[in-house]
Write an enzyme that holds these catalytic residues in place. Structure first.
Site, mmCIF file in Angstrom:
data_model
loop_
_atom_site.group_PDB
_atom_site.id
_atom_site.type_symbol
_atom_site.label_atom_id
_atom_site.label_comp_id
_atom_site.label_asym_id
_atom_site.label_seq_id
_atom_site.Cartn_x
_atom_site.Cartn_y
_atom_site.Cartn_z
ATOM 1 N N HIS A 254 -11.389 -54.283 34.488
ATOM 2 C CA HIS A 254 -11.417 -52.865 34.108
ATOM 3 C C HIS A 254 -10.688 -52.638 32.787
ATOM 4 O O HIS A 254 -9.922 -51.692 32.638
ATOM 5 C CB HIS A 254 -10.783 -52.030 35.221
ATOM 6 C CG HIS A 254 -10.896 -50.550 35.018
ATOM 7 N ND1 HIS A 254 -12.084 -49.908 34.785
ATOM 8 C CD2 HIS A 254 -9.939 -49.579 35.012
ATOM 9 C CE1 HIS A 254 -11.872 -48.611 34.655
ATOM 10 N NE2 HIS A 254 -10.579 -48.389 34.782
ATOM 11 N N ASP B 298 -16.501 -47.321 35.081
ATOM 12 C CA ASP B 298 -17.351 -48.214 34.280
ATOM 13 C C ASP B 298 -18.807 -48.111 34.722
ATOM 14 O O ASP B 298 -19.725 -48.135 33.896
ATOM 15 C CB ASP B 298 -16.866 -49.660 34.412
ATOM 16 C CG ASP B 298 -15.432 -49.837 33.942
ATOM 17 O OD1 ASP B 298 -15.041 -49.149 32.977
ATOM 18 O OD2 ASP B 298 -14.700 -50.636 34.554
#
Length: 411
Positions: A269, A242
């Site tokens: 996530h 990310d």
């Protein structure tokens, strides 16, 4: 990028390589900077740069030999000062095990970790097809010895004496499949592998890649608790992808030099639990409301972007790259680098949730500190997004904990 701040010494503005210090076919001027540290000075993303970074009009080194460059810099540095101390060849002293090494993430991840100068032994485990991967990687002329382990009977030996365990094992996300759909399959895989880690290398750093991370990390924590070896400072959910995506997309949008960009990503996530804090971007840069919305949504849905583009797969290469970055940061911390920071999904008290992704400071014993400053002074958009992600993240965490506890009762 992982944050580092080692002292540096510039040696001239350019450096040409002559015959005395290793000849190159067509010498080119390079800007050379030496960074001095007890071990590794900086991290360039794919691998550690031990002491040398070069800037040229062409790609790094072009066709020239890295060995010739290394010898040339060493020779030049010695002439500059006999008192300089640096490490062009850091000591390879850590053992890393990759559980799921023959898979779509496991193979490129194994290659990238094989490149690390800090790894002395690379243990590759999978239920099948790992011997060929190990044989192939063993031909790479980097320090680590590669060993293969196949099937449950060889799993304990793959973990003996290991310092860092990386778990990419599990099924990948397929078109139309949510991260939640992965749960029932991957939860059991993670549970069994972490049980083996607890029995054979309980002091190792444990890096969980297997999705859904928002649930598999709590599962791992419960398993370790049941085994009596849980150390929250050494359990990490790998959310680095990310951060990598956020850095890339912001640099592209704002025409920034990518190596300078650092965007903290917090929360979890998956989907809306992924919250890039664009207001905390380094270097400081301004965004319109529309840019914030577009970038946030793209970062949150980047995995789906890859799934739709491939038609049958998921983010394997970029995930391997991001995981290798986190592993290298862990190795640097274990090696004594005192300035290593990464974002990770860990046990946390920064919010009311028991697990939360944030920037952490890594050290020899794992997490040395959670970094609360990123959550201070949020924009209105970020605060609303943070409030919105918490119920979904809480449910995923509780689902993982409930699974592990139910399995323990059944056993």
């Amino acid at each position: 990028m992982a944050l580092t701040s080692a002292p540096t010494l510039s040696i001239g503005s350019t450096l040409s390589f002559g015959h005395k210090c290793g000849s190159l076919a067509q010498p080119k001027p390079f800007g050379v900077r030496l960074a001095f540290h007890a071990s590794l000075a900086s991290f360039s993303g794919l691998k550690a740069t031990t002491s040398v970074s070069c800037e040229a009009d062409s790609s790094f080194l072009g066709k020239e030999s890295g060995v010739a460059l290394q010898n040339s810099v060493a020779c030049k540095a010695q002439k500059q000062s006999q008192r300089l101390q640096y490490h062009l060849q850091p000591q390879a002293s850590f053992k890393v095990a990759i559980l799921g090494a023959a898979g779509g993430i496991g193979q490129p991840l194994s290659l990238l970790i094989k490149m690390s100068p800090l790894v002395s032994a690379l243990h590759l485990y999978d239920i099948a097809n790992v011997k060929g991967v190990a044989a192939d990687l063993s031909h790479c002329n980097t320090p680590s010895q590669v060993l293969d382990f196949t099937g449950a009977s060889e799993l304990p030996n793959s973990l003996k004496g290991v310092n860092v365990v990386v778990i990419p094992a599990g099924v990948p996300r397929k078109p139309g499949m949510t991260r939640d759909d992965l749960f029932n399959i991957n939860a059991n895989i993670v549970k069994s592998l972490v049980e083996a880690v607890a029995d054979n290398c309980p002091d190792a750093f444990i890096h969980i890649i297997s999705n859904p991370v928002n649930s598999t990390v709590p599962i791992a924590a419960e398993v370790l608790k049941q085994k009596g070896v849980y150390d929250p400072k050494k359990l990490f959910g790998i959310t680095t992808l990310d951060v990598v995506r956020a850095n890339t997309f912001v640099a592209q949008k704002k025409n920034l030099k990518l190596i300078d960009v650092d965007v903290p990503v917090v929360g979890g996530h998956a989907g809306i639990t992924i919250l890039p804090l664009l207001s905390k971007t380094r270097p400081s840069v301004s965004f319109t409301d529309a840019e914030v919305e577009d970038l946030t949504v793209r970062i949150q849905n980047a995995g789906t972007e890859v799934v739709e583009a491939t038609g049958a797969g998921s983010s394997t290469l970029s995930m391997a790259y991001a995981a290798a970055r986190f592993v290298e940061s862990s190795l640097r911390a274990l090696d004594g680098d005192g300035d290593v920071y990464e974002c990770s999904f860990v046990q946390s008290d920064l919010t009311e949730l028991p697990f939360f992704a944030s920037r952490v400071k890594l050290g020899r014993k794992g997490i040395e500190a959670l970094i609360p400053s990123d959550l201070q002074g949020l924009t209105e958009y970020e605060q609303k997004a943070l409030d919105a992600l918490k119920p979904e993240l809480k449910a995923s965490i509780e689902k993982g904990i409930a699974f592990a506890q139910k399995q323990a009762v059944a056993a």
